[in-house]
Design a protein around this motif. Structure first.
Motif, PDB file in Angstrom:
ATOM      1  N   PRO A 232       0.689  14.005  -9.743  1.00 17.05           N
ATOM      2  CA  PRO A 232       1.203  12.918  -9.333  1.00 17.05           C
ATOM      3  C   PRO A 232       2.704  12.435  -9.905  1.00 17.05           C
ATOM      4  N   ASN A 233       2.792  12.043 -10.828  1.00 14.45           N
ATOM      5  CA  ASN A 233       3.619  11.113 -11.251  1.00 14.45           C
ATOM      6  C   ASN A 233       4.522  11.411 -12.597  1.00 14.45           C
ATOM      7  N   ASP A 234       4.402  12.728 -13.286  1.00 15.01           N
ATOM      8  CA  ASP A 234       5.459  12.754 -14.180  1.00 15.01           C
ATOM      9  C   ASP A 234       6.321  13.710 -14.152  1.00 15.01           C
ATOM     10  N   VAL A 235       7.094  13.820 -14.920  1.00 12.91           N
ATOM     11  CA  VAL A 235       8.085  15.299 -14.973  1.00 12.91           C
ATOM     12  C   VAL A 235       8.034  15.938 -16.414  1.00 12.91           C
ATOM     13  N   LEU A 236       8.286  17.295 -15.719  1.00 12.33           N
ATOM     14  CA  LEU A 236       8.188  18.272 -17.282  1.00 12.33           C
ATOM     15  C   LEU A 236      10.412  18.970 -17.372  1.00 12.33           C
ATOM     16  N   VAL A 237       9.844  19.342 -18.566  1.00 13.60           N
ATOM     17  CA  VAL A 237      10.697  20.092 -19.187  1.00 13.60           C
ATOM     18  C   VAL A 237      10.321  21.420 -19.698  1.00 13.60           C
ATOM     19  N   ASN A 238      11.009  22.205 -19.067  1.00 13.52           N
ATOM     20  CA  ASN A 238      10.173  24.010 -19.637  1.00 13.52           C
ATOM     21  C   ASN A 238       8.614  23.701 -20.131  1.00 13.52           C
TER      22      ASN A 238
ATOM     23  N   ASP B 261       0.919  -0.999  -0.001  1.00 14.78           N
ATOM     24  CA  ASP B 261      -0.450  -0.032   0.138  1.00 14.78           C
ATOM     25  C   ASP B 261       0.822   1.299   0.346  1.00 14.78           C
ATOM     26  N   LYS B 262       1.814   1.249   0.043  1.00 14.43           N
ATOM     27  CA  LYS B 262       2.942   2.037  -0.091  1.00 14.43           C
ATOM     28  C   LYS B 262       3.477   2.357  -1.336  1.00 14.43           C
ATOM     29  N   SER B 263       3.032   1.314  -2.559  1.00 18.69           N
ATOM     30  CA  SER B 263       3.854   1.885  -3.714  1.00 18.69           C
ATOM     31  C   SER B 263       3.650   3.567  -4.162  1.00 18.69           C
ATOM     32  N   ARG B 264       3.183   4.625  -3.865  1.00 18.31           N
ATOM     33  CA  ARG B 264       3.325   5.862  -4.082  1.00 18.31           C
ATOM     34  C   ARG B 264       4.685   5.969  -3.887  1.00 18.31           C
ATOM     35  N   TYR B 265       5.337   5.957  -3.116  1.00 19.36           N
ATOM     36  CA  TYR B 265       6.066   6.220  -2.870  1.00 19.36           C
ATOM     37  C   TYR B 265       7.074   6.095  -3.607  1.00 19.36           C
ATOM     38  N   LEU B 266       7.333   4.796  -4.249  1.00 24.62           N
ATOM     39  CA  LEU B 266       7.832   4.398  -5.531  1.00 24.62           C
ATOM     40  C   LEU B 266       8.390   4.935  -6.808  1.00 24.62           C
ATOM     41  N   THR B 267       6.527   5.442  -6.856  1.00 24.33           N
ATOM     42  CA  THR B 267       6.653   6.635  -7.720  1.00 24.33           C
ATOM     43  C   THR B 267       7.074   7.910  -7.832  1.00 24.33           C
ATOM     44  N   PHE B 268       6.845   8.319  -6.820  1.00 28.31           N
ATOM     45  CA  PHE B 268       7.454   9.544  -6.132  1.00 28.31           C
ATOM     46  C   PHE B 268       8.958   9.205  -6.424  1.00 28.31           C
ATOM     47  N   ILE B 269       9.726   7.814  -5.806  1.00 26.28           N
ATOM     48  CA  ILE B 269      11.198   7.812  -5.976  1.00 26.28           C
ATOM     49  C   ILE B 269      11.578   7.827  -7.603  1.00 26.28           C
ATOM     50  N   ALA B 270      10.767   7.456  -8.760  1.00 17.17           N
ATOM     51  CA  ALA B 270      10.361   7.028  -9.681  1.00 17.17           C
ATOM     52  C   ALA B 270      11.127   8.398 -10.446  1.00 17.17           C
ATOM     53  N   ALA B 271      10.367   9.955 -10.154  1.00 22.72           N
ATOM     54  CA  ALA B 271      10.004  10.914 -10.721  1.00 22.72           C
ATOM     55  C   ALA B 271      11.256  11.564  -9.958  1.00 22.72           C
TER      56      ALA B 271
END
Ligand code: BTN
Length: 240
Positions: free
Chosen positions: A98-104, A68-78
């Motif tokens: 919650p789970n994207d990486v952006l550039v500009n 149930d803590k897998s959301r932290y893995l998404t944050f770690i991955a980001a």
């Protein structure tokens, strides 16, 4: 203890998340599936993920206790992707809740974390990074970016995947020690979202307000226009 990840590289595959799920069912773990192209790339909410040649498609398979803590893995991955992108390209990569990486302000990476539960529990952390694509299909073209479009250079897919795993490995120790506050703290340092006025679309409604915080459970805290606070567990956000 830091896991020692084995890499499984494929040219074409249906979906790296699905391949990782097969590996999990065979009892394998601590591995990374990398593909040059996916035939059935999946995004959040059942969406399709454009997976043409030139992008990086990878899934980290982990054996986890706290499913149930897998959301932290998404944050770690980001965070890991943002750091790897900064390191390899010099671009000012930021994480968007919650789970994207952006550039500009454009999306360069999306993350889809899925779980496999049973006698043993597994997390499949799927990462799609736009690396060497020169264009995108109609509809996402104006919202998406790639490292190539942003810097006019080509990048080695295997090299980036290794950089991401190095970063992930470092942050994963916080997850193992259940030091979730630290993960949120690091995520906030790279945040694109906090402090901005946003519109959030959830399955139950649309809310507009200022993104004021991310709590210890990875939820987004919005201050709505009437001053009340709203906790958002899941949804898509758009800066307004
Ligand atoms: C999103 O932003 O909707 C998440 C996209 C996640 C895409 C990646 S690509 C590697 C892995 N395999 C998949 O089928 N999906 C994820």
């Amino acid at each position: 203890m830091k896991p020692d990840f084995s890499f499984y590289n494929f040219d074409v595959i249906s979906s790296t998340n699905d391949k990782a799920r097969e590996f999990a069912k065979e009892g394998k773990t601590n591995l990374v599936v990398v593909a040059e192209r996916q035939e059935k790339g999946k995004g959040r909410f059942g969406r399709k993920w454009d997976s043409s040649f030139g992008g990086l498609y990878m899934t980290i398979l982990l054996h986890v206790k706290d499913i149930d803590k897998s959301r932290y893995l998404t944050f770690i991955a980001a965070i890991s992707v943002a750091r790897a992108v900064r390191g390899i390209s010099g671009l000012d990569a930021k994480v968007k809740w919650p789970n994207d990486v952006l550039v500009n302000g454009k999306k360069i990476c999306g993350i889809l974390t899925e779980t496999v539960s049973g006698k043993e529990n597994y997390a499949l952390v799927g990462i799609g990074l736009n690396a060497n694509q020169e264009k995108f299909p109609r509809g996402i073209g104006n919202k998406a970016a790639s490292l190539k479009i942003q810097t006019n250079k080509n990048y080695g897919i295997k090299k980036i995947s290794k950089l991401i795993i190095d970063e992930f490995d470092n942050l994963y120790s916080y997850y193992n020690k259940r030091n979730y506050g630290k993960i949120i703290g690091v995520w906030k340092k790279y945040s694109h979202t906090l402090g901005k006025r946003v519109k959030v679309k959830t399955l139950t409604g649309t809310y507009t307000g200022k993104a004021v915080d991310v709590d210890e459970e990875c939820n987004l805290i919005l201050r709505l226009n009437d001053g009340t606070m709203k906790m958002i567990v899941e949804g898509d956000i758009f800066v307004v």
